[in-house]
Design a protein around this motif. Structure first.
Motif, PDB file in Angstrom:
ATOM      1  N   VAL A  92       1.885 -11.975  -2.933  1.00 40.79           N
ATOM      2  CA  VAL A  92       2.684 -13.284  -3.305  1.00 40.79           C
ATOM      3  C   VAL A  92       3.413 -13.244  -4.549  1.00 40.79           C
ATOM      4  CG1 VAL A  92       2.413 -15.749  -4.362  1.00 40.79           C
ATOM      5  CG2 VAL A  92       1.118 -15.066  -2.188  1.00 40.79           C
ATOM      6  N   ALA A  93       2.685 -12.393  -5.669  1.00 43.74           N
ATOM      7  CA  ALA A  93       3.566 -12.192  -6.785  1.00 43.74           C
ATOM      8  C   ALA A  93       4.820 -11.192  -6.714  1.00 43.74           C
ATOM      9  CB  ALA A  93       2.505 -11.469  -7.975  1.00 43.74           C
ATOM     10  N   ARG A  94       4.576 -10.187  -6.001  1.00 39.81           N
ATOM     11  CA  ARG A  94       5.979  -9.487  -5.828  1.00 39.81           C
ATOM     12  C   ARG A  94       7.074 -10.086  -4.826  1.00 39.81           C
ATOM     13  NH1 ARG A  94       3.553  -3.420  -4.703  1.00 39.81           N
ATOM     14  NH2 ARG A  94       2.225  -3.241  -6.571  1.00 39.81           N
ATOM     15  N   LEU A  95       6.559 -11.019  -3.931  1.00 33.48           N
ATOM     16  CA  LEU A  95       7.729 -11.840  -3.088  1.00 33.48           C
ATOM     17  C   LEU A  95       8.249 -12.665  -4.141  1.00 33.48           C
ATOM     18  CD1 LEU A  95       5.361 -12.352   0.179  1.00 33.48           C
ATOM     19  CD2 LEU A  95       7.677 -10.979  -0.169  1.00 33.48           C
ATOM     20  N   VAL A  96       7.500 -13.414  -4.819  1.00 34.86           N
ATOM     21  CA  VAL A  96       8.383 -14.383  -5.665  1.00 34.86           C
ATOM     22  C   VAL A  96       8.910 -13.838  -7.013  1.00 34.86           C
ATOM     23  CG1 VAL A  96       6.728 -16.214  -4.980  1.00 34.86           C
ATOM     24  CG2 VAL A  96       6.300 -14.994  -7.087  1.00 34.86           C
ATOM     25  N   GLU A  97       9.101 -12.564  -7.194  1.00 34.13           N
ATOM     26  CA  GLU A  97       9.706 -11.760  -8.441  1.00 34.13           C
ATOM     27  C   GLU A  97      11.159 -12.306  -8.223  1.00 34.13           C
ATOM     28  OE1 GLU A  97      10.260 -10.216 -11.960  1.00 34.13           O
ATOM     29  OE2 GLU A  97       8.219 -10.731 -11.271  1.00 34.13           O
ATOM     30  N   GLY A  98      11.838 -12.656  -9.068  1.00 36.89           N
ATOM     31  CA  GLY A  98      13.067 -12.821  -9.492  1.00 36.89           C
ATOM     32  C   GLY A  98      13.673 -14.143  -8.390  1.00 36.89           C
ATOM     33  N   MET A  99      12.666 -14.748  -7.823  1.00 33.22           N
ATOM     34  CA  MET A  99      13.083 -15.974  -6.941  1.00 33.22           C
ATOM     35  C   MET A  99      13.464 -17.225  -7.787  1.00 33.22           C
ATOM     36  SD  MET A  99      11.020 -17.688  -3.896  1.00 33.22           S
ATOM     37  CE  MET A  99      10.907 -16.009  -2.626  1.00 33.22           C
ATOM     38  N   ASP A 100      14.320 -17.789  -7.320  1.00 33.95           N
ATOM     39  CA  ASP A 100      14.726 -18.935  -7.873  1.00 33.95           C
ATOM     40  C   ASP A 100      13.456 -20.028  -7.886  1.00 33.95           C
ATOM     41  OD1 ASP A 100      17.013 -21.418  -8.581  1.00 33.95           O
ATOM     42  OD2 ASP A 100      15.531 -22.096  -7.045  1.00 33.95           O
ATOM     43  N   VAL A 101      13.152 -20.512  -8.969  1.00 31.64           N
ATOM     44  CA  VAL A 101      11.829 -21.302  -9.141  1.00 31.64           C
ATOM     45  C   VAL A 101      11.843 -22.472  -8.121  1.00 31.64           C
ATOM     46  CG1 VAL A 101      12.720 -22.893 -11.061  1.00 31.64           C
ATOM     47  CG2 VAL A 101      10.312 -22.386 -10.813  1.00 31.64           C
ATOM     48  N   ASN A 102      12.869 -23.243  -7.839  1.00 32.69           N
ATOM     49  CA  ASN A 102      12.754 -24.308  -6.870  1.00 32.69           C
ATOM     50  C   ASN A 102      12.787 -23.915  -5.575  1.00 32.69           C
ATOM     51  OD1 ASN A 102      13.219 -26.612  -8.741  1.00 32.69           O
ATOM     52  ND2 ASN A 102      15.252 -25.858  -9.192  1.00 32.69           N
ATOM     53  N   GLU A 103      13.010 -22.638  -5.313  1.00 34.43           N
ATOM     54  CA  GLU A 103      12.854 -21.917  -4.089  1.00 34.43           C
ATOM     55  C   GLU A 103      11.386 -21.585  -3.568  1.00 34.43           C
ATOM     56  OE1 GLU A 103      13.744 -20.563  -0.107  1.00 34.43           O
ATOM     57  OE2 GLU A 103      15.111 -21.796  -1.235  1.00 34.43           O
ATOM     58  N   ALA A 104      10.937 -20.978  -4.748  1.00 33.14           N
ATOM     59  CA  ALA A 104       9.518 -20.409  -4.641  1.00 33.14           C
ATOM     60  C   ALA A 104       8.538 -21.750  -4.524  1.00 33.14           C
ATOM     61  CB  ALA A 104       9.160 -19.798  -5.956  1.00 33.14           C
ATOM     62  N   ILE A 105       9.026 -22.886  -5.106  1.00 30.37           N
ATOM     63  CA  ILE A 105       8.079 -24.052  -4.810  1.00 30.37           C
ATOM     64  C   ILE A 105       8.221 -24.661  -3.640  1.00 30.37           C
ATOM     65  CG2 ILE A 105       7.982 -26.670  -5.604  1.00 30.37           C
ATOM     66  CD1 ILE A 105       8.815 -25.643  -8.526  1.00 30.37           C
ATOM     67  N   SER A 106       9.397 -24.590  -2.976  1.00 29.74           N
ATOM     68  CA  SER A 106       9.583 -25.505  -1.582  1.00 29.74           C
ATOM     69  C   SER A 106       8.868 -24.333  -0.761  1.00 29.74           C
ATOM     70  CB  SER A 106      11.152 -25.507  -1.326  1.00 29.74           C
ATOM     71  OG  SER A 106      11.781 -24.290  -1.201  1.00 29.74           O
ATOM     72  N   ARG A 107       8.859 -23.196  -0.906  1.00 28.91           N
ATOM     73  CA  ARG A 107       8.416 -22.312   0.188  1.00 28.91           C
ATOM     74  C   ARG A 107       6.808 -22.345   0.096  1.00 28.91           C
ATOM     75  NH1 ARG A 107      11.556 -17.095   1.833  1.00 28.91           N
ATOM     76  NH2 ARG A 107      13.552 -17.962   1.504  1.00 28.91           N
ATOM     77  N   MET A 108       6.186 -22.843  -1.041  1.00 26.60           N
ATOM     78  CA  MET A 108       4.696 -22.316  -1.154  1.00 26.60           C
ATOM     79  C   MET A 108       4.053 -23.531  -1.276  1.00 26.60           C
ATOM     80  SD  MET A 108       4.379 -19.217  -3.875  1.00 26.60           S
ATOM     81  CE  MET A 108       5.317 -19.973  -5.116  1.00 26.60           C
ATOM     82  N   LYS A 109       4.437 -24.638  -1.634  1.00 24.62           N
ATOM     83  CA  LYS A 109       3.896 -25.958  -2.041  1.00 24.62           C
ATOM     84  C   LYS A 109       3.266 -26.472  -0.499  1.00 24.62           C
ATOM     85  CE  LYS A 109       4.623 -30.451  -3.712  1.00 24.62           C
ATOM     86  NZ  LYS A 109       5.440 -31.160  -4.676  1.00 24.62           N
ATOM     87  N   GLY A 110       1.996 -26.863  -0.822  1.00 22.14           N
ATOM     88  CA  GLY A 110       1.374 -27.393   0.507  1.00 22.14           C
ATOM     89  C   GLY A 110       0.567 -26.438   1.608  1.00 22.14           C
ATOM     90  N   ILE A 111       0.507 -25.209   1.236  1.00 16.76           N
ATOM     91  CA  ILE A 111      -0.018 -24.015   1.872  1.00 16.76           C
ATOM     92  C   ILE A 111      -1.458 -24.167   1.706  1.00 16.76           C
ATOM     93  CG2 ILE A 111      -0.657 -21.775   1.958  1.00 16.76           C
ATOM     94  CD1 ILE A 111       2.262 -21.097   1.497  1.00 16.76           C
ATOM     95  N   ASP A 112      -2.156 -24.262   2.791  1.00 20.61           N
ATOM     96  CA  ASP A 112      -3.570 -24.697   2.678  1.00 20.61           C
ATOM     97  C   ASP A 112      -4.480 -23.413   3.143  1.00 20.61           C
ATOM     98  OD1 ASP A 112      -5.889 -26.792   2.806  1.00 20.61           O
ATOM     99  OD2 ASP A 112      -6.192 -25.741   4.570  1.00 20.61           O
ATOM    100  N   CYS A 113      -5.484 -23.128   2.568  1.00 21.33           N
ATOM    101  CA  CYS A 113      -6.558 -22.099   2.685  1.00 21.33           C
ATOM    102  C   CYS A 113      -7.820 -22.699   3.088  1.00 21.33           C
ATOM    103  CB  CYS A 113      -6.615 -21.106   1.312  1.00 21.33           C
ATOM    104  SG  CYS A 113      -7.797 -20.078   1.710  1.00 21.33           S
ATOM    105  N   ASN A 114      -7.944 -22.533   4.501  1.00 20.95           N
ATOM    106  CA  ASN A 114      -9.197 -22.881   5.053  1.00 20.95           C
ATOM    107  C   ASN A 114      -9.757 -24.191   4.883  1.00 20.95           C
ATOM    108  OD1 ASN A 114      -9.897 -20.330   6.171  1.00 20.95           O
ATOM    109  ND2 ASN A 114     -10.705 -19.314   4.288  1.00 20.95           N
ATOM    110  N   GLY A 115      -8.843 -25.207   4.827  1.00 20.29           N
ATOM    111  CA  GLY A 115      -9.331 -26.615   4.639  1.00 20.29           C
ATOM    112  C   GLY A 115      -9.526 -27.007   3.252  1.00 20.29           C
ATOM    113  N   ARG A 116      -9.115 -26.018   2.357  1.00 20.24           N
ATOM    114  CA  ARG A 116      -9.674 -26.404   1.066  1.00 20.24           C
ATOM    115  C   ARG A 116      -8.451 -27.539   0.470  1.00 20.24           C
ATOM    116  NH1 ARG A 116     -10.818 -20.699  -1.706  1.00 20.24           N
ATOM    117  NH2 ARG A 116     -12.492 -20.338  -0.686  1.00 20.24           N
ATOM    118  N   GLY A 117      -7.504 -27.798   1.088  1.00 19.76           N
ATOM    119  CA  GLY A 117      -6.157 -28.702   0.538  1.00 19.76           C
ATOM    120  C   GLY A 117      -5.360 -27.939  -0.301  1.00 19.76           C
ATOM    121  N   THR A 118      -5.560 -26.965  -0.680  1.00 18.00           N
ATOM    122  CA  THR A 118      -4.877 -26.083  -1.562  1.00 18.00           C
ATOM    123  C   THR A 118      -5.125 -24.657  -1.282  1.00 18.00           C
ATOM    124  OG1 THR A 118      -3.940 -25.828  -3.820  1.00 18.00           O
ATOM    125  CG2 THR A 118      -6.287 -25.838  -3.507  1.00 18.00           C
TER     126      THR A 118
END
Length: 80
Positions: free
Chosen positions: A38-64
């Motif tokens: 994740v850290a390498r993929l977002v390196e240098g990415m526009d902050v708003n683009e990073a937020i829109s791509r990652m916001k709401g991803i869930d891990c095993n029903g944790r809600g985050t």
């Protein structure tokens, strides 16, 4: 910046936002390979683009997830 996570295996996220771009993301704890990816993929990415791509991803029903927590951290950073 430093962000304390909630609801994930990672405990903290360290990162920088410079000129609207995400840099130097480091997760403390969590699944090492996934968080490095994740850290390498977002390196240098526009902050708003990073937020829109990652916001709401869930891990095993944790809600985050580590990517969702990074999105929340970035949202906090740009509101300051």
């Amino acid at each position: 910046m430093e962000y304390t996570t909630k609801g994930t295996c990672s405990r903290k996220i360290l990162f920088e936002v410079e000129d609207g771009k995400v840099h130097n993301v480091q997760f403390v704890g969590g699944c090492n390979g996934n968080t490095q990816g994740v850290a390498r993929l977002v390196e240098g990415m526009d902050v708003n683009e990073a937020i829109s791509r990652m916001k709401g991803i869930d891990c095993n029903g944790r809600g985050t997830s580590c990517p969702d927590q990074l999105a929340k951290a970035l949202e906090q950073a740009i509101q300051k």
